[in-house]
Structures are given as structure tokens and as C-alpha cells.
Design a protein around this motif. Structure first.
Motif, PDB file in Angstrom:
ATOM      1  N   LEU A 265     -25.801  -5.875 -29.267  1.00  0.00           N
ATOM      2  CA  LEU A 265     -24.681  -6.618 -29.556  1.00  0.00           C
ATOM      3  C   LEU A 265     -24.426  -8.066 -28.407  1.00  0.00           C
ATOM      4  CD1 LEU A 265     -20.899  -5.116 -30.872  1.00  0.00           C
ATOM      5  CD2 LEU A 265     -21.213  -6.565 -28.289  1.00  0.00           C
ATOM      6  N   ILE A 266     -23.725  -9.046 -28.776  1.00  0.00           N
ATOM      7  CA  ILE A 266     -23.608 -10.425 -27.625  1.00  0.00           C
ATOM      8  C   ILE A 266     -21.875 -10.561 -28.497  1.00  0.00           C
ATOM      9  CG2 ILE A 266     -25.486 -10.309 -27.510  1.00  0.00           C
ATOM     10  CD1 ILE A 266     -25.107 -13.251 -28.810  1.00  0.00           C
ATOM     11  N   LEU A 267     -21.805 -10.962 -27.510  1.00  0.00           N
ATOM     12  CA  LEU A 267     -19.901 -11.918 -27.389  1.00  0.00           C
ATOM     13  C   LEU A 267     -19.836 -13.089 -26.800  1.00  0.00           C
ATOM     14  CD1 LEU A 267     -19.254  -8.130 -26.591  1.00  0.00           C
ATOM     15  CD2 LEU A 267     -17.889  -9.131 -27.786  1.00  0.00           C
ATOM     16  N   LYS A 268     -18.665 -13.882 -26.832  1.00  0.00           N
ATOM     17  CA  LYS A 268     -18.292 -14.349 -25.555  1.00  0.00           C
ATOM     18  C   LYS A 268     -17.461 -13.700 -24.989  1.00  0.00           C
ATOM     19  CE  LYS A 268     -19.010 -18.963 -28.733  1.00  0.00           C
ATOM     20  NZ  LYS A 268     -18.736 -20.811 -29.523  1.00  0.00           N
ATOM     21  N   PRO A 269     -16.868 -15.057 -24.151  1.00  0.00           N
ATOM     22  CA  PRO A 269     -16.460 -13.902 -23.165  1.00  0.00           C
ATOM     23  C   PRO A 269     -15.045 -13.727 -23.504  1.00  0.00           C
ATOM     24  CG  PRO A 269     -17.897 -15.372 -22.023  1.00  0.00           C
ATOM     25  CD  PRO A 269     -17.985 -15.791 -23.453  1.00  0.00           C
ATOM     26  N   ASP A 270     -14.829 -14.731 -24.631  1.00  0.00           N
ATOM     27  CA  ASP A 270     -12.844 -14.515 -25.058  1.00  0.00           C
ATOM     28  C   ASP A 270     -13.291 -13.492 -26.019  1.00  0.00           C
ATOM     29  OD1 ASP A 270     -13.838 -15.560 -26.522  1.00  0.00           O
ATOM     30  OD2 ASP A 270     -12.309 -17.467 -26.500  1.00  0.00           O
ATOM     31  N   GLY A 271     -13.862 -13.227 -26.807  1.00  0.00           N
ATOM     32  CA  GLY A 271     -14.569 -11.936 -27.293  1.00  0.00           C
ATOM     33  C   GLY A 271     -13.831 -13.039 -29.124  1.00  0.00           C
ATOM     34  N   SER A 272     -13.841 -14.002 -28.757  1.00  0.00           N
ATOM     35  CA  SER A 272     -13.735 -14.846 -30.607  1.00  0.00           C
ATOM     36  C   SER A 272     -14.378 -14.320 -31.277  1.00  0.00           C
ATOM     37  CB  SER A 272     -13.621 -15.659 -30.063  1.00  0.00           C
ATOM     38  OG  SER A 272     -14.526 -16.579 -29.251  1.00  0.00           O
ATOM     39  N   GLU A 273     -15.855 -13.966 -31.222  1.00  0.00           N
ATOM     40  CA  GLU A 273     -17.334 -14.322 -31.445  1.00  0.00           C
ATOM     41  C   GLU A 273     -17.774 -13.179 -30.924  1.00  0.00           C
ATOM     42  OE1 GLU A 273     -21.045 -17.516 -32.712  1.00  0.00           O
ATOM     43  OE2 GLU A 273     -18.959 -18.059 -31.330  1.00  0.00           O
ATOM     44  N   MET A 274     -18.738 -12.321 -32.397  1.00  0.00           N
ATOM     45  CA  MET A 274     -19.354 -11.543 -31.784  1.00  0.00           C
ATOM     46  C   MET A 274     -20.559 -11.181 -32.530  1.00  0.00           C
ATOM     47  SD  MET A 274     -18.347  -7.263 -31.839  1.00  0.00           S
ATOM     48  CE  MET A 274     -18.166  -7.326 -33.868  1.00  0.00           C
ATOM     49  N   HIS A 275     -22.094 -11.232 -32.497  1.00  0.00           N
ATOM     50  CA  HIS A 275     -23.221 -10.116 -33.225  1.00  0.00           C
ATOM     51  C   HIS A 275     -23.326  -9.993 -33.011  1.00  0.00           C
ATOM     52  CE1 HIS A 275     -22.236 -14.825 -34.942  1.00  0.00           C
ATOM     53  NE2 HIS A 275     -21.859 -14.982 -34.088  1.00  0.00           N
ATOM     54  N   GLU A 276     -23.956  -8.637 -33.952  1.00  0.00           N
ATOM     55  CA  GLU A 276     -24.873  -7.500 -32.967  1.00  0.00           C
ATOM     56  C   GLU A 276     -25.581  -7.107 -34.694  1.00  0.00           C
ATOM     57  OE1 GLU A 276     -21.815  -3.734 -33.920  1.00  0.00           O
ATOM     58  OE2 GLU A 276     -20.877  -5.499 -35.598  1.00  0.00           O
ATOM     59  N   THR A 277     -26.636  -5.731 -34.387  1.00  0.00           N
ATOM     60  CA  THR A 277     -27.706  -5.914 -35.235  1.00  0.00           C
ATOM     61  C   THR A 277     -28.166  -4.480 -34.339  1.00  0.00           C
ATOM     62  OG1 THR A 277     -29.968  -6.794 -35.582  1.00  0.00           O
ATOM     63  CG2 THR A 277     -29.666  -5.998 -33.322  1.00  0.00           C
ATOM     64  N   HIS A 278     -28.703  -3.976 -35.956  1.00  0.00           N
ATOM     65  CA  HIS A 278     -29.371  -2.408 -35.768  1.00  0.00           C
ATOM     66  C   HIS A 278     -30.893  -2.170 -36.224  1.00  0.00           C
ATOM     67  CE1 HIS A 278     -25.325  -1.412 -36.324  1.00  0.00           C
ATOM     68  NE2 HIS A 278     -24.738  -0.328 -35.247  1.00  0.00           N
ATOM     69  N   ARG A 279     -32.061  -2.010 -35.404  1.00  0.00           N
ATOM     70  CA  ARG A 279     -33.094  -1.956 -35.801  1.00  0.00           C
ATOM     71  C   ARG A 279     -33.352  -0.430 -35.437  1.00  0.00           C
ATOM     72  NH1 ARG A 279     -37.072  -5.470 -37.255  1.00  0.00           N
ATOM     73  NH2 ARG A 279     -36.243  -7.438 -37.485  1.00  0.00           N
ATOM     74  N   THR A 280     -34.648   0.104 -36.597  1.00  0.00           N
ATOM     75  CA  THR A 280     -35.288   0.983 -36.377  1.00  0.00           C
ATOM     76  C   THR A 280     -36.788   1.026 -36.463  1.00  0.00           C
ATOM     77  OG1 THR A 280     -33.531   2.616 -36.597  1.00  0.00           O
ATOM     78  CG2 THR A 280     -34.637   3.856 -36.820  1.00  0.00           C
ATOM     79  N   GLY A 281     -37.587   2.238 -35.442  1.00  0.00           N
ATOM     80  CA  GLY A 281     -38.388   1.936 -35.363  1.00  0.00           C
ATOM     81  C   GLY A 281     -39.319   3.382 -34.722  1.00  0.00           C
ATOM     82  N   VAL A 282     -40.802   3.307 -34.821  1.00  0.00           N
ATOM     83  CA  VAL A 282     -41.083   4.312 -33.780  1.00  0.00           C
ATOM     84  C   VAL A 282     -41.037   4.405 -32.437  1.00  0.00           C
ATOM     85  CG1 VAL A 282     -42.865   5.097 -36.072  1.00  0.00           C
ATOM     86  CG2 VAL A 282     -43.090   3.154 -34.393  1.00  0.00           C
ATOM     87  N   VAL A 283     -41.130   5.562 -32.198  1.00  0.00           N
ATOM     88  CA  VAL A 283     -41.219   4.852 -29.991  1.00  0.00           C
ATOM     89  C   VAL A 283     -42.223   4.140 -29.756  1.00  0.00           C
ATOM     90  CG1 VAL A 283     -39.764   7.496 -30.487  1.00  0.00           C
ATOM     91  CG2 VAL A 283     -42.344   7.408 -29.923  1.00  0.00           C
ATOM     92  N   GLU A 284     -43.452   4.055 -29.729  1.00  0.00           N
ATOM     93  CA  GLU A 284     -44.459   3.634 -29.591  1.00  0.00           C
ATOM     94  C   GLU A 284     -43.788   1.762 -29.600  1.00  0.00           C
ATOM     95  OE1 GLU A 284     -45.537   7.491 -30.721  1.00  0.00           O
ATOM     96  OE2 GLU A 284     -44.803   5.643 -31.815  1.00  0.00           O
TER      97      GLU A 284
END
Length: 311
Positions: A265-284
Motif C-alpha cells: 500500500l502507498i498513500l499521500k502524506p495527507d491520507g487523501s489518496e491510497m493505492h493498494e495491491t495483493h499478490r501471491t506466488g511461490v516462495v521462490e
């Protein structure tokens, strides 16, 4: 291994000393060594001395590691013990992270004086935090709150709270657990709703590249699942060129089925905008998962997201 003193470098705070003592205890147990085989060397860092300004203004994360890394390169210590979230993504030439201890609780906690939870704080209440991530997430949850900079170690921040400099503050539960102080928390924040800093809750050991003695010592206490999770989180951070100047959160978990899942997740310092992601894969593929997750949020945020506030 016991024929020469093993020198462990650390910061001097109560939490840092607890972490160094945990590393020493694990090494003693793994190798059958007495406590006298070790010396804990306290090294003052710039981050401990400069308390009146945000880290982003005076050098970022490296302020908590620079002097310790110099001692390591100059062979005044054999290994260094750090909080993983204090580690820059690019280490000095000749050094590497050689081990991670099993990860503690990754969650943040709120310590409230005016109210026990963030949501029940009165309108306009003051929350103190040194972390841009925590500041931005608090502002996103409660735009009405007054968020101020709260620097210092755990004891210093709790003292500031008692003195009335703020109505609440946030700390890592892992650090409180290591000092038997979890009882001071009034609210534990879920990692899904309030994801931690990359590396939060994990102690890492740094050593010189090619130092076979140090590598042999720490290999016996290194935790593989933590290594995998931190590889993904640090790759996410590296892809974003992350530092103390950017509000970034990441939490990776390793499943029994050999997969690693990352929430970034990343945000703007004032919290006004946020973008997030989820990813899954093998440990290697942990490093690639982290890097792809970083590209996900960058693509969603657009090229101007960091403009004007990230150095």
C-alpha cells in the motif's frame, strides 16, 4: 567458536538492548556458548541523537544504522542487530543481512489518553507519531484529527503522552511485547485495516560479506519464513525507492503450502489518496512478487503521485 569474543553491535535504547539480548540468547542456545563469549557493544546513532526534526529532513532510515554499519566495516563488532524496518533497501558495500529471527507480532497499537480507540477520539484530538505511514493512515481514517511529529524511543514517546503533548500515539506491538509492555496498548490495529511498515516486527542481523565465522554463527538461528516474507516486503520497498519520505506499508505472509502473499500500500502524506495491491506466488519468487506489487501500485497511482513531496 568460543575462542574469540563475539561482539554484537546495537543501539542503546531499552528495546534495542532487548533485541540484542534475544540474539545473544539464541546464539548461546544454538551453539552451547556461555554468556561470557559475547559482548554487547552499544553504539550511539544519529537517529538517537537528533530528536527535534522529522527523519525525512535529516537523512531518513540510515540514521539508525549508519554508525553501527561503520563499526561493522571497521571490524569493531562482528555482527549488528537491527529492527528490520530501520534498514535501507540498499546496504553499504561489503555488508549484508545474514539472518532474521522469527517474526514477532506485526501489528501497530494505539495508546490513547483521551479515548481508548482512534475512532472514539474527540474531534480535533492530537495524535503524535514519527512515522509518515502512521500519520497518513490516521489522517485517512480521521481527517479531523491533529497529527503531530512524535520522535524518540518507546519510553520517550510514552512520557510525552503522559505529559499531555498528545491525546494518543501509535507504537509497534512487537517492541512492546519484547519489553513486556503490551499492557499499555488501548487498541490493537488489524494488519488488514492498518498494514505495518515493511519489516515491522522482525529483528535482522547484519554482517560482513564473506565473514564465514559470523555466517556460521547466525545461520543456526535464522528463520526461513521470516526471510521469505522480508524478501518480498523489501523488494516492494525497493521498487518504490521507499524511504522515510514516503508513506508505504507492506505485509507478507508465508503459508504452509509454500506460497507467499503480499499486501502492499502507498498513500499521500495527507491520507487523501491510497493505492493498494495483493499478490501471491511461490516462495521462490518472493522478490519478484514484491517488485511486481510495487509496479502495481505505481501504475495505479500514476507518475505524479510522489511529485512535490518525495525526495
Amino acid at each position: 567458536m568460543a575462542d574469540k569474543l563475539i561482539r554484537i553491535g546495537t543501539r542503546g535504547s531499552q528495546l534495542a538492548l532487548a533485541q540484542a539480548s534475544e540474539v545473544r540468547a539464541r546464539l548461546m542456545a544454538a551453539h552451547g556458548l556461555p554468556e561470557e563469549a559475547f559482548a554487547i557493544e552499544v553504539i550511539s546513532t544519529s537517529g538517537d541523537r537528533i530528536l527535534d526534526r522529522p527523519l525525512s529532513e535529516v537523512g531518513g532510515k540510515g540514521l539508525f544504522t549508519k554508525e553501527i554499519e561503520v563499526a561493522l566495516l571497521e571490524e569493531r563488532i562482528d555482527i549488528a542487530v537491527h529492527s528490520s524496518k530501520d534498514m535501507a533497501t540498499a546496504l553499504p558495500d561489503g555488508l549484508s543481512i545474514s539472518a532474521f529471527l522469527p517474526r514477532e507480532d506485526v501489528r501497530d497499537v494505539f495508546i490513547g489518553k483521551a479515548a481508548p480507540t482512534i475512532e472514539t477520539l474527540p474531534e480535533g484530538a492530537t495524535v503524535g507519531s514519527a512515522s509518515l505511514r502512521r500519520q497518513a493512515m490516521i489522517k485517512r481514517m480521521r481527517p479531523d484529527l491533529n497529527v503531530i511529529i512524535f520522535r524518540g524511543n518507546v519510553q520517550t514517546r510514552l512520557r510525552k503522552l503522559e505529559e499531555g503533548q498528545a491525546d494518543g500515539t501509535l507504537l509497534a506491538l512487537a517492541g512492546l511485547n519484547r519489553m513486556d509492555m503490551a499492557h499499555v496498548a488501548t487498541e490493537v490495529l488489524s494488519p488488514e485495516r492498518f498494514p505495518p511498515a515493511p519489516g515491522q516486527g522482525a529483528i535482522c542481523i547484519e554482517s560482513r560479506l564473506g565473514d564465514e565465522r559470523a555466517d556460521g554463527l547466525v545461520a543456526a538461528i535464522s528463520d526461513q519464513p521470516t526471510m521469505v516474507a522480508l524478501t518480498a516486503e523489501r523488494a516492494f520497498l525497493a521498487e518504490l525507492d521507499g524511504s522515510c519520505r514516503t508513506p508505504i506499508a507492506a505485509h507478507a505472509t508465508v503459508g504452509d503450502d509454500g506460497t507467499v502473499s503480499l499486501h502492499g500500500l502507498i498513500l499521500k502524506p495527507d491520507g487523501s489518496e491510497m493505492h493498494e495491491t495483493h499478490r501471491t506466488g511461490v516462495v521462490e519468487d518472493a522478490e519478484m512478487i514484491g517488485r511486481l506489487a510495487g509496479r502495481d501500485v505505481l501504475a495505479a497511482a500514476g507518475p505524479d503521485f510522489f511529485e512535490g513531496w518525495a525526495a
